[in-house]
Design a protein around this motif. Structure first.
Motif: not given
Length: 359
Positions: A226-232, A250-268, A287-290
């Motif tokens: 169960n993973y999430y993205l921590e963005l800056q 985009t991830l270096d582990s999956y070059r040339g592929k684009v995956f979709e996500a949704v913003v769920e939290k914004i730290y103030p 991605p299939p493996v994370v």
């Protein structure tokens, strides 16, 4: 000579004229987004710290193992803690009320004896008073009976006080010893580092036989699968980011592929060092493996227009001008921008031809 120079100038102008790149505005979809970098993290991922310093004697798990909450992760040598616990158990047993029942029984017997003597002295005093009323006996005998009664009352009260005081002392000592034993058990348990969650062991830093300290993390544990993205996100962009916005990853582990996500939290709170805000997102197409700590780049979609009049961004002169085919500079009003295209709100039509500024 003058003719040669004129021909050279005309040739140069002709060459420059041929280098001008032309284009016309086109109608299409344009999406404005902001850039963010980040990493992938497991849900509830946390660094494990030891509560005590010591030498590792056992590591019952390895990286990749799934563990239950409370499962041992690392065991640290605790000979001193064990001895302290044993001493605390001995003290608790010695100070227990049950172990001191004989002392209480002895004082209880003293209370019974003092009560019997008090009753006897009370009867003697009553008898002596009746006799004295009949002028039998002497004043001295009456006074001695009164003194004996008072002494018996005092002795009885003292016996009760001693009993209650001893009982209070024993209760206090028993509770204190019991608490010390609980503390010793707690300290003893500190030498076993346990998982705080049901999850997966992602890393273990030390090896068997090495020293651990309370300042350095010894393991990383998080949810399994169960993973999430921590963005800056930059402080200049944070005001335009909202919950629910799409994120293209985009991830270096999956070059040339684009995956979709949704913003769920914004730290103030802004990070003063990096001048950025933390934004969390979750995958909608993953991605299939994370793995945790995989680096990523993301574009957070701010707005999209389906039928926008656009030109390439590198055809702009400054922020609000373009150059027409006849070399005339023309003011325009821009709208949505992405990394390649810019929307023209007004100032151009689809029939206009513009040229690219010379580098």
């Amino acid at each position: 000579m003058r003719t040669i120079q004129l021909l050279a100038v005309l040739f140069l102008l002709a060459s420059c004229k041929g280098k001008w790149e032309k284009t016309q505005p086109s109608v299409g979809k344009i999406t404005e987004s902001v850039y963010a970098s980040g990493i992938i993290k497991a849900r509830r991922q946390y660094q494990v710290f030891s509560r005590v310093n010591g030498l590792i004697v056992s590591i019952p798990v390895t990286e990749g193992d799934t563990v239950r909450k409370g499962a041992p992760i690392i065991i640290i040598r605790n000979e001193t803690a064990k001895l302290n616990t044993e001493n605390a158990a001995i003290a608790a047993d010695y100070n227990s009320v049950k172990a001191n029942a004989d002392k209480l029984n002895e004082l209880r017997v003293n209370i019974d004896l003092a009560r019997i003597k008090l009753n006897n002295d009370s009867l003697t005093l009553s008898r002596q008073r009746r006799l004295w009323e009949q002028r039998i006996g002497s004043q001295q005998q009456l006074e001695q009976a009164e003194l004996a009664y008072k002494n018996s009352v005092t002795a009885y009260d003292v016996a009760i006080f001693k009993y209650n005081d001893l009982q209070k002392q024993l209760n206090f000592a028993a509770k204190q010893s019991g608490k010390n034993l609980e503390i010793s058990h707690t300290q003893n348990d500190d030498y076993i580092v346990r998982s705080d969650i049901d999850g997966k062991v992602y890393s273990i830093a030390p090896k068997n036989g090495e020293m651990v300290t309370t300042q350095s993390p010894i393991a990383v544990i998080g949810d399994a699968g169960n993973y999430y993205l921590e963005l800056q996100a930059d402080e200049y962009d944070i005001a335009r980011i909202r919950l629910g916005q799409k994120v293209y990853v985009t991830l270096d582990s999956y070059r040339g592929k684009v995956f979709e996500a949704v913003v769920e939290k914004i730290y103030p709170m802004m990070n003063e060092k990096s001048r950025s805000f933390t934004v969390d997102a979750h995958f909608t197409t993953a991605p299939p493996v994370v793995y945790p700590n995989l680096t990523l780049e993301a574009n957070i979609e701010i707005q999209t227009k389906e039928h926008a009049l656009t030109i390439p961004r590198n055809y702009l002169l400054g922020e609000d001008e373009v150059m027409l085919e006849n070399k005339e500079r023309k003011k325009v009003v821009t709208g949505v921008k992405d990394y390649q295209q810019v929307e023209i709100v007004s100032g151009l039509t689809a029939n206009d031809v513009i040229i690219k500024p010379a580098p």
